[in-house]
Design a protein around this motif. Structure first.
Motif: not given
Ligand SMILES: [Fe+2]
Ligand SMILES: [Fe+2]
Length: 194
Positions: A161-169
């Motif tokens: 989730i953390t990597s995904r959120r970073m990539m979403e931002e």
């Protein structure tokens, strides 16, 4: 289809979604050297690191391309456009730093090796002759990043989730960049559809 009841399985009948807290604490202590990566980490860590290293290469190539364009911008619209190039370069550098930071958090090593950089990168380094050419090349590169980051976000899903959120931002910023470039292109080259 209704899920089968798992009678007799510990915790399954209470509808709990959290793991047993004692077990959670035990695992956290056991693998203390893994840092932020716990046993509950749902993704293939090596694969995520490899994917993030490609995103890192993409960001570095974008920094280099925007820097080149910043210093090469000439003509009557040069100042406004150069400012935009400079701002994008700074933001791409910020993305590169965030991605590299996450790679080390996952126990991997960020790849800053200039050898093979452009082949690891999704987007390309194209110099461009005129100001309009440069903007077009930057827009193409942003659109490539938008496509590939979207894929990365979908791949990560709820596994990291953390990597995904970073990539979403980061993806949201690339979309802003593409929008800025499209506006610049419409101003400078009225033959382009707005
Ligand atoms: Fe970026
Ligand atoms: Fe960008």
């Amino acid at each position: 289809m209704a899920p089968k009841k798992q009678a007799g399985k510990r915790g399954a009948t209470k509808g709990e979604f959290l793991s047993d807290i004692q077990e959670l604490r035990r695992r956290a202590r056991q693998h203390i050297n893994d840092g932020a990566v716990t046993a509950g980490y749902g993704a293939d860590r090596e694969k995520v690191v490899a994917i993030l290293n490609e995103a890192l290469a993409t960001e570095i190539v974008c920094v280099l391309r925007y820097k080149r364009h910043y210093f090469m911008a000439t003509g009557i619209h040069a100042n406004a456009v150069a400012d935009e190039f400079q701002q994008h370069a700074t933001e791409e550098q910020g993305h590169a730093d965030r991605i590299a930071g996450r790679i080390t958090q996952l126990g991997g090593e960020p790849n800053f090796n200039p050898d093979g950089l452009s082949s690891r990168s999704h987007s390309q380094y194209v110099e461009g002759e005129s100001l309009v050419d440069m903007i077009k090349e930057d827009l193409v590169a942003e659109r490539i990043a938008i496509e590939s980051y979207g894929e990365i976000v979908r791949f990560l899903g709820d596994r990291d989730i953390t990597s995904r959120r970073m990539m979403e931002e980061i993806l949201a910023v690339e979309e802003e960049h593409a929008d800025d470039l499209r506006d610049l292109l419409a101003t400078l080259d009225p033959t382009q559809p707005g």
